[in-house]
Scaffold this motif. Structure first.
Motif, mmCIF file in Angstrom:
data_model
loop_
_atom_site.group_PDB
_atom_site.id
_atom_site.type_symbol
_atom_site.label_atom_id
_atom_site.label_comp_id
_atom_site.label_asym_id
_atom_site.label_seq_id
_atom_site.Cartn_x
_atom_site.Cartn_y
_atom_site.Cartn_z
ATOM 1 N N VAL A 171 10.135 -18.150 21.130
ATOM 2 C CA VAL A 171 11.318 -17.302 20.758
ATOM 3 C C VAL A 171 11.066 -15.881 20.345
ATOM 4 O O VAL A 171 9.815 -15.487 19.933
ATOM 5 C CB VAL A 171 12.089 -17.708 19.533
ATOM 6 N N THR A 172 11.759 -15.024 20.608
ATOM 7 C CA THR A 172 11.379 -13.619 20.318
ATOM 8 C C THR A 172 12.258 -13.104 19.178
ATOM 9 O O THR A 172 13.357 -13.424 18.956
ATOM 10 C CB THR A 172 11.872 -12.622 21.404
ATOM 11 N N MET A 173 11.595 -12.378 17.912
ATOM 12 C CA MET A 173 12.447 -11.941 17.128
ATOM 13 C C MET A 173 13.513 -10.880 17.356
ATOM 14 O O MET A 173 13.182 -10.031 17.889
ATOM 15 C CB MET A 173 11.414 -11.354 16.001
ATOM 16 N N ASP A 174 14.709 -11.187 16.662
ATOM 17 C CA ASP A 174 15.663 -9.983 16.751
ATOM 18 C C ASP A 174 15.226 -8.824 15.909
ATOM 19 O O ASP A 174 14.552 -9.012 15.260
ATOM 20 C CB ASP A 174 16.994 -10.750 16.688
ATOM 21 N N ASP A 175 16.246 -8.143 15.855
ATOM 22 C CA ASP A 175 16.038 -6.750 15.002
ATOM 23 C C ASP A 175 16.036 -6.987 13.482
ATOM 24 O O ASP A 175 15.312 -6.731 12.813
ATOM 25 C CB ASP A 175 17.186 -5.889 15.304
ATOM 26 N N GLU A 176 16.961 -8.097 13.166
ATOM 27 C CA GLU A 176 17.128 -8.589 11.510
ATOM 28 C C GLU A 176 15.712 -9.275 11.339
ATOM 29 O O GLU A 176 14.934 -9.035 10.237
ATOM 30 C CB GLU A 176 18.165 -9.380 11.441
ATOM 31 N N GLN A 177 15.067 -10.173 12.187
ATOM 32 C CA GLN A 177 13.722 -10.583 11.762
ATOM 33 C C GLN A 177 12.764 -9.724 11.900
ATOM 34 O O GLN A 177 11.792 -9.536 10.717
ATOM 35 C CB GLN A 177 13.565 -11.690 12.832
ATOM 36 N N LEU A 178 12.598 -8.517 12.676
ATOM 37 C CA LEU A 178 11.730 -7.589 12.653
ATOM 38 C C LEU A 178 11.702 -6.844 11.602
ATOM 39 O O LEU A 178 10.621 -6.551 10.885
ATOM 40 C CB LEU A 178 12.007 -6.569 13.811
ATOM 41 N N ALA A 179 12.960 -6.526 10.993
ATOM 42 C CA ALA A 179 12.972 -5.850 9.727
ATOM 43 C C ALA A 179 12.558 -6.733 8.590
ATOM 44 O O ALA A 179 12.071 -6.036 7.507
ATOM 45 C CB ALA A 179 14.601 -5.209 9.473
ATOM 46 N N SER A 180 12.830 -8.147 8.431
ATOM 47 C CA SER A 180 12.357 -8.731 7.591
ATOM 48 C C SER A 180 10.923 -8.780 7.612
ATOM 49 O O SER A 180 10.145 -8.708 6.577
ATOM 50 C CB SER A 180 12.803 -10.289 7.737
ATOM 51 N N VAL A 181 10.105 -8.709 8.677
ATOM 52 C CA VAL A 181 8.625 -8.846 8.704
ATOM 53 C C VAL A 181 8.320 -7.631 8.047
ATOM 54 O O VAL A 181 7.318 -7.515 7.295
ATOM 55 C CB VAL A 181 8.082 -8.832 10.072
ATOM 56 N N VAL A 182 9.054 -6.359 8.486
ATOM 57 C CA VAL A 182 8.511 -5.360 7.701
ATOM 58 C C VAL A 182 8.814 -5.178 6.171
ATOM 59 O O VAL A 182 7.825 -4.711 5.251
ATOM 60 C CB VAL A 182 9.100 -3.890 8.388
ATOM 61 N N ASP A 183 10.056 -5.327 5.930
ATOM 62 C CA ASP A 183 10.400 -5.125 4.511
ATOM 63 C C ASP A 183 9.877 -6.388 3.524
ATOM 64 O O ASP A 183 9.570 -6.053 2.258
ATOM 65 C CB ASP A 183 11.954 -5.152 4.319
ATOM 66 N N ASP A 184 9.783 -7.593 4.088
ATOM 67 C CA ASP A 184 9.449 -8.768 3.136
ATOM 68 C C ASP A 184 7.859 -8.936 3.084
ATOM 69 O O ASP A 184 7.341 -9.573 2.219
ATOM 70 C CB ASP A 184 10.431 -9.948 3.263
ATOM 71 N N VAL A 185 7.142 -8.323 4.249
ATOM 72 C CA VAL A 185 5.973 -8.910 4.186
ATOM 73 C C VAL A 185 4.902 -7.620 4.332
ATOM 74 O O VAL A 185 4.041 -7.304 3.428
ATOM 75 C CB VAL A 185 5.476 -9.572 5.712
ATOM 76 N N LEU A 186 5.179 -6.642 5.241
ATOM 77 C CA LEU A 186 4.120 -5.440 5.264
ATOM 78 C C LEU A 186 4.559 -4.433 4.268
ATOM 79 O O LEU A 186 3.431 -4.045 3.607
ATOM 80 C CB LEU A 186 4.395 -4.545 6.599
ATOM 81 N N ILE A 187 5.610 -3.941 3.903
ATOM 82 C CA ILE A 187 5.814 -2.928 2.789
ATOM 83 C C ILE A 187 5.287 -3.743 1.513
ATOM 84 O O ILE A 187 4.458 -2.776 0.889
ATOM 85 C CB ILE A 187 7.281 -2.709 2.709
ATOM 86 N N PRO A 188 5.506 -4.806 1.098
ATOM 87 C CA PRO A 188 4.776 -5.341 -0.201
ATOM 88 C C PRO A 188 3.436 -5.291 0.016
ATOM 89 O O PRO A 188 2.659 -5.376 -1.250
ATOM 90 C CB PRO A 188 5.412 -7.022 -0.199
ATOM 91 N N ILE A 189 2.639 -5.366 1.205
ATOM 92 C CA ILE A 189 1.250 -5.537 1.265
ATOM 93 C C ILE A 189 0.635 -4.154 1.234
ATOM 94 O O ILE A 189 -0.412 -3.911 0.253
ATOM 95 C CB ILE A 189 0.861 -6.104 2.563
ATOM 96 N N VAL A 190 1.536 -2.902 1.207
ATOM 97 C CA VAL A 190 0.949 -1.737 1.275
ATOM 98 C C VAL A 190 1.477 -0.828 0.453
ATOM 99 O O VAL A 190 1.012 0.200 -0.112
ATOM 100 C CB VAL A 190 1.100 -1.147 2.725
ATOM 101 N N ARG A 191 2.480 -1.146 -0.301
ATOM 102 C CA ARG A 191 3.312 -0.562 -1.432
ATOM 103 C C ARG A 191 2.344 -0.059 -2.666
ATOM 104 O O ARG A 191 1.556 -1.038 -3.020
ATOM 105 C CB ARG A 191 4.373 -1.186 -1.998
ATOM 106 N N PRO A 192 2.398 0.982 -3.033
ATOM 107 C CA PRO A 192 1.425 1.354 -4.073
ATOM 108 C C PRO A 192 1.933 0.609 -5.348
ATOM 109 O O PRO A 192 3.166 0.307 -5.591
ATOM 110 C CB PRO A 192 1.690 2.928 -4.584
ATOM 111 N N ARG A 193 0.965 0.159 -6.123
ATOM 112 C CA ARG A 193 1.221 -0.831 -7.309
ATOM 113 C C ARG A 193 1.762 0.122 -8.473
ATOM 114 O O ARG A 193 1.602 1.251 -8.691
ATOM 115 C CB ARG A 193 0.078 -1.382 -7.659
#
Length: 193
Positions: A171-193
């Motif tokens: 399956v292909t991720m929809d826009d909401e799922q892509l936003a979740s990858v960014v907001d729930d996975v990537l941003i927490p990984i890179v966000r300054p502590r």
């Protein structure tokens, strides 16, 4: 071979590329021949051999024709938006590659690193990861990203998630799922502590 009106240039090229994909669906990569493509495109083999020396060269150009252009560096000035733009580009490429002919080409490439893999890697995957890395570096300079998180390894996380989901679940991720990858996975990984 007469078709009434002789096609040239872009019209002939488009017909040839369409014939490549029709033939891939009909006979698969192993059965694909320049003669079969010429017949499907209603042209002569000589027209193909004037431009392409082999079916691999022709298939490569046909793939490049249907794939989107490599992404340019995003200029949003915000890491989150850059990530969304780039991951959307990758997702949309996977959507473009879901056609039956492309699936056949991928399955018949043997070790999985055939023509399709190389073209998609050079045209989309690597540029997306390069642009993500650049965005992380720029984000670190602006204070949006921890400096130690601006790495090529972290730039691969989002694309890996998209490709993994596509391969394992089909399956292909929809826009909401892509936003979740960014907001729930990537941003927490890179966000300054």
């Amino acid at each position: 071979m007469s078709t009434g009106t002789r096609r040239r240039g872009g019209d002939l090229e488009a017909a040839i590329y369409e014939a490549v994909f029709e033939q891939l669906k009909a006979v698969g990569y192993r059965g694909l021949t320049m003669e079969g493509i010429a017949t499907e495109a209603r042209t002569g083999k000589a027209a193909l051999y004037r431009r392409w020396q082999s079916k691999d060269e022709l298939v490569t150009d046909a793939l490049k024709h249907v794939l989107p252009d490599p992404p340019s560096a995003p200029s949003t000035g915000r890491v989150r938006e850059d990530m969304l733009l780039l991951l959307t580009c990758l997702r949309d490429t996977l959507v473009a590659c879901r056609g039956a002919a492309l699936k056949v080409l991928k399955e018949e490439s043997g070790d999985g690193k055939g023509i399709m893999h190389e073209v998609i890697r050079a045209r989309i995957s690597q540029p997306v990861m390069d642009r993500l890395y650049e965005s992380l570096v720029e984000g670190a300079a602006r204070g949006e990203v921890r400096p130690e998180a601006a790495t090529r390894q972290i730039a691969k996380v989002g694309p890996a998630m998209i490709v993994y989901r596509n391969l394992t679940e089909g399956v292909t991720m929809d826009d909401e799922q892509l936003a979740s990858v960014v907001d729930d996975v990537l941003i927490p990984i890179v966000r300054p502590r």
